[in-house]
Design an enzyme around this catalytic site. Sequence first.
Site, PDB file in Angstrom:
ATOM      1  N   TRP A 272      -3.586  -2.008  -1.368  1.00 16.48           N
ATOM      2  CA  TRP A 272      -3.546  -3.268  -2.103  1.00 16.48           C
ATOM      3  C   TRP A 272      -3.972  -4.299  -1.082  1.00 16.48           C
ATOM      4  O   TRP A 272      -3.258  -4.572  -0.119  1.00 16.48           O
ATOM      5  CB  TRP A 272      -2.146  -3.566  -2.624  1.00 16.48           C
ATOM      6  CG  TRP A 272      -2.082  -4.795  -3.469  1.00 16.48           C
ATOM      7  CD1 TRP A 272      -2.555  -4.971  -4.741  1.00 16.48           C
ATOM      8  CD2 TRP A 272      -1.537  -6.069  -3.096  1.00 16.48           C
ATOM      9  NE1 TRP A 272      -2.320  -6.238  -5.183  1.00 16.48           N
ATOM     10  CE2 TRP A 272      -1.706  -6.947  -4.188  1.00 16.48           C
ATOM     11  CE3 TRP A 272      -0.909  -6.546  -1.953  1.00 16.48           C
ATOM     12  CZ2 TRP A 272      -1.279  -8.270  -4.186  1.00 16.48           C
ATOM     13  CZ3 TRP A 272      -0.464  -7.860  -1.929  1.00 16.48           C
ATOM     14  CH2 TRP A 272      -0.667  -8.716  -3.027  1.00 16.48           C
TER      15      TRP A 272
ATOM     16  N   HIS B 262       8.468 -32.108 -25.484  1.00 15.00           N
ATOM     17  CA  HIS B 262       8.182 -32.891 -24.265  1.00 15.00           C
ATOM     18  C   HIS B 262       6.828 -32.545 -23.677  1.00 15.00           C
ATOM     19  O   HIS B 262       6.607 -32.699 -22.483  1.00 15.00           O
ATOM     20  CB  HIS B 262       9.294 -32.647 -23.235  1.00 15.00           C
ATOM     21  CG  HIS B 262      10.640 -33.044 -23.725  1.00 15.00           C
ATOM     22  ND1 HIS B 262      11.023 -34.355 -23.904  1.00 15.00           N
ATOM     23  CD2 HIS B 262      11.682 -32.290 -24.154  1.00 15.00           C
ATOM     24  CE1 HIS B 262      12.256 -34.399 -24.379  1.00 15.00           C
ATOM     25  NE2 HIS B 262      12.696 -33.151 -24.542  1.00 15.00           N
TER      26      HIS B 262
ATOM     27  N   ASN C  99       0.748   0.369   6.098  1.00 14.38           N
ATOM     28  CA  ASN C  99       1.232  -0.475   4.992  1.00 14.38           C
ATOM     29  C   ASN C  99       1.960  -1.642   5.634  1.00 14.38           C
ATOM     30  O   ASN C  99       2.927  -1.461   6.359  1.00 14.38           O
ATOM     31  CB  ASN C  99       2.186   0.302   4.081  1.00 14.38           C
ATOM     32  CG  ASN C  99       2.819  -0.615   3.044  1.00 14.38           C
ATOM     33  OD1 ASN C  99       2.229  -1.627   2.672  1.00 14.38           O
ATOM     34  ND2 ASN C  99       4.027  -0.285   2.606  1.00 14.38           N
ATOM     35  N   GLY C 100       1.450  -2.867   5.409  1.00 14.28           N
ATOM     36  CA  GLY C 100       2.106  -4.052   5.992  1.00 14.28           C
ATOM     37  C   GLY C 100       1.058  -5.047   6.454  1.00 14.28           C
ATOM     38  O   GLY C 100      -0.091  -5.018   6.019  1.00 14.28           O
TER      39      GLY C 100
ATOM     40  N   GLU D 219      10.332 -13.671 -19.688  1.00 12.80           N
ATOM     41  CA  GLU D 219      10.006 -12.273 -19.395  1.00 12.80           C
ATOM     42  C   GLU D 219       8.912 -11.761 -20.345  1.00 12.80           C
ATOM     43  O   GLU D 219       7.979 -11.085 -19.926  1.00 12.80           O
ATOM     44  CB  GLU D 219      11.272 -11.418 -19.488  1.00 12.80           C
ATOM     45  CG  GLU D 219      11.071  -9.944 -19.301  1.00 12.80           C
ATOM     46  CD  GLU D 219      10.421  -9.554 -17.971  1.00 12.80           C
ATOM     47  OE1 GLU D 219      10.328 -10.405 -17.067  1.00 12.80           O
ATOM     48  OE2 GLU D 219       9.962  -8.404 -17.863  1.00 12.80           O
TER      49      GLU D 219
ATOM     50  N   LYS E  44       5.268 -10.300 -19.129  1.00  8.87           N
ATOM     51  CA  LYS E  44       4.768  -8.975 -19.549  1.00  8.87           C
ATOM     52  C   LYS E  44       3.368  -9.100 -20.143  1.00  8.87           C
ATOM     53  O   LYS E  44       2.458  -8.376 -19.796  1.00  8.87           O
ATOM     54  CB  LYS E  44       5.720  -8.367 -20.596  1.00  8.87           C
ATOM     55  CG  LYS E  44       7.043  -7.878 -20.066  1.00  8.87           C
ATOM     56  CD  LYS E  44       6.995  -6.620 -19.253  1.00  8.87           C
ATOM     57  CE  LYS E  44       6.838  -6.752 -17.790  1.00  8.87           C
ATOM     58  NZ  LYS E  44       7.698  -7.472 -16.934  1.00  8.87           N
TER      59      LYS E  44
ATOM     60  N   CYS F 166       0.858  -1.183   0.000  1.00  7.50           N
ATOM     61  CA  CYS F 166       0.000   0.000   0.000  1.00  7.50           C
ATOM     62  C   CYS F 166       0.896   1.235   0.000  1.00  7.50           C
ATOM     63  O   CYS F 166       2.095   1.153   0.180  1.00  7.50           O
ATOM     64  CB  CYS F 166      -0.855   0.028   1.257  1.00  7.50           C
ATOM     65  SG  CYS F 166      -1.750  -1.508   1.531  1.00  7.50           S
TER      66      CYS F 166
ATOM     67  N   LYS G 188       3.047  -2.577  -7.507  1.00  5.42           N
ATOM     68  CA  LYS G 188       4.400  -2.409  -8.047  1.00  5.42           C
ATOM     69  C   LYS G 188       5.426  -3.209  -7.258  1.00  5.42           C
ATOM     70  O   LYS G 188       6.378  -3.719  -7.801  1.00  5.42           O
ATOM     71  CB  LYS G 188       4.793  -0.933  -8.047  1.00  5.42           C
ATOM     72  CG  LYS G 188       6.167  -0.670  -8.637  1.00  5.42           C
ATOM     73  CD  LYS G 188       6.258  -1.124 -10.083  1.00  5.42           C
ATOM     74  CE  LYS G 188       7.640  -0.950 -10.659  1.00  5.42           C
ATOM     75  NZ  LYS G 188       7.784  -1.607 -11.980  1.00  5.42           N
TER      76      LYS G 188
ATOM     77  N   ARG H 183       1.647   1.602  -6.062  1.00  5.86           N
ATOM     78  CA  ARG H 183       1.921   0.630  -4.991  1.00  5.86           C
ATOM     79  C   ARG H 183       0.675  -0.177  -4.642  1.00  5.86           C
ATOM     80  O   ARG H 183       0.759  -1.182  -3.940  1.00  5.86           O
ATOM     81  CB  ARG H 183       2.426   1.355  -3.737  1.00  5.86           C
ATOM     82  CG  ARG H 183       3.674   2.180  -3.924  1.00  5.86           C
ATOM     83  CD  ARG H 183       4.019   2.961  -2.658  1.00  5.86           C
ATOM     84  NE  ARG H 183       4.273   2.081  -1.547  1.00  5.86           N
ATOM     85  CZ  ARG H 183       5.478   1.553  -1.285  1.00  5.86           C
ATOM     86  NH1 ARG H 183       6.484   1.842  -2.076  1.00  5.86           N
ATOM     87  NH2 ARG H 183       5.671   0.755  -0.280  1.00  5.86           N
TER      88      ARG H 183
ATOM     89  N   GLU I  86       0.620 -10.161 -17.509  1.00  7.90           N
ATOM     90  CA  GLU I  86       0.322  -9.267 -16.370  1.00  7.90           C
ATOM     91  C   GLU I  86      -0.347  -7.968 -16.810  1.00  7.90           C
ATOM     92  O   GLU I  86      -0.974  -7.305 -15.990  1.00  7.90           O
ATOM     93  CB  GLU I  86       1.566  -8.986 -15.538  1.00  7.90           C
ATOM     94  CG  GLU I  86       2.598  -8.090 -16.139  1.00  7.90           C
ATOM     95  CD  GLU I  86       3.720  -7.788 -15.131  1.00  7.90           C
ATOM     96  OE1 GLU I  86       3.470  -7.669 -13.935  1.00  7.90           O
ATOM     97  OE2 GLU I  86       4.866  -7.675 -15.585  1.00  7.90           O
TER      98      GLU I  86
END
Length: 612
Positions: A74, A508, A100-101, A485, A489, A2, A607, A27, A492
């Site tokens: 968040w 396979h 935040n936490g 990567e 991208k 947050c 983030k 955030r 997300e």
Amino acid sequence: MCGIVGYIGYREAWPVVLKGLKRLEYRGYDSAGIALINKSGMNIYKKAGKVSELEAFAENKDRSGPVAIGHTRWATHGAPSDRNSHPHTSNDGRLAIIHNGIIENYATLKEELLRRGHQFNSDTDTEVLIHLIEEIYKNEKTDLLEAVRLALHEVSGAYAIVVMDSQQPDQLIAARKGSPMVIGVGQGEYFIASDATPIVEYTKNVIYMNDNEIAYVKRDELLIKRLDNVIQTPYVQELELKLEMLEKSGYEHFMLKEIYEQPRSVRDCLRGRIYPNEGRVQLGGINEYAHKLKNIDRIIIVACGTSWHAGLVGEYLIEEFARIPVEVEYASEFRYRNPIITEKDVVIAISQSGETADTMAAIEMAKEKGATIFGVCNVVGASIPRITHAGAYTHAGPEIGVASTKAFTAQVTVLTLIALHLAQQKGTVGSSKLTELLTELDHIPEKIEQALKSDTLIREISEKFKDSRNCLFLGRGTGFPVALEGALKLKEISYIHAEGYPAAEMKHGPIALIDEEMPVVVIATKNSSYEKVISNIQEVKARKGIVLAIVTEGDTEVRRMVDYCIEIPDANEAFLPLLATIPLQLLSYHIAVLRGCNVDQPRNLAKSVTVE
Ligand code: AGP
């Protein structure tokens, strides 16, 4: 995670805190709220949704007052909703808190508080904390600073909190443990925030709070103590951050701006660290521990997400050039599986934000087992650079877009420098080869510039892929982490399911997925595995798959076989990730925009994940 913002001073607090929350929205953006105090008492406005929705909600309400605290969330405990939004208040409504936490023992504390007659309006752990503070504030008949300090001795978990008292509007109490907090020092005003971005337009003078510290903040007075009550001398630093780095500078999204910043950010990352004419690499953090690094048995790289992909590139390069065994671990797995670590190990911890909880926990565990920790971080003053033995900043500048782009190429650049520095130290790469590699590395920013020129073509190709439901990314060698990567991208920010795979692994299992509905992006540049990748492309085409190939400029052979082709400049295989990633970033960006997704703030994400 947050974002938290607090202000006390001579200005109207609402616009300062509201704009601060917008700067911190990357955030977390499930919900937002602000509490202010003025002569009529405390007003609290909070809403599920983005900060702009809070702004509209409070449009015609009393937003006056010179002191306020604000929060953008968040969600961890409790769904995103108005009632679970911060700030939260004490039972009697007198105190307010932003946090935040995670308070890990909140359930036990809540039971005791319920037994004492407290009533709760939310499902959050944060509300329990402010009720605990209230309980101590009343029973101990002490001041708010002491009540908060005593309460924090009873909680376990991570927090960055700011507490205000509607009956004592001339003070804020702030404290942190495991979550970041910066105090901005103004003239007759103080700012408190999760990072420097809400502060930089008002003052360059900041204090990075340390874990287990608590601050008593008035307009013209600041006292910092440790939780054991020992007074601390505040260490005021000058911010390097500049305001214009936080704006979109004409780009539609931060992500696109940051993709285009990569020639500069990679140049900034190289500056002062390579001397091609002398065949020399100069990485400060490595020099400090040269004695240690000379005889190490192993390097363990720990990271999450995109930073983990950068770590995979690092593994290939360090083993290739420095001949040191490297293991790459997901920090979240590494921290719990009781790995074998000795003092002969070096752990490289990679993190853009420097706040990722899993990576921090992995660092602490490795430190306890005697390893030397080297950090690769982008945010100056973040938590991780403060707990590692040595390190190197990536100097990519603030990365606001939740999907990491320039931080990835900057991380790969630092890892390339680490590999070459270690090789130089161990003599595993001769000076002429080193000169050749460094000369080519020095030109990578220009080659990235070249790769960006395919943007229009990539946007056209994105039209063909935007309605896909799945996508495969394939690569070999250093092209494999690039494939991972690229897949991350895409998934997300466009919410299309995508997987990265070693190209050879197709046979396979994943080849069963191939049909005319399945786009396959292949890193098919001219390097040691080129011929084998061509075979993989033919296997896909034989099953009617649609192939988009990333090729070395001028390649006509692959072009004939595939449906779409994007060229990148030729370069040594070691530097391929710095170039092949660029078109994949642009591809995911354009597909997400065409799908109407929120590119800078994708759903469910934040983030930096400062919770476990
Ligand atoms: C990457 O685009 C994501 N934002 C995410 O995977 C991120 O890389 C991961 O959470 C690690 O973050 P860090 O680098 O700040 O530690």
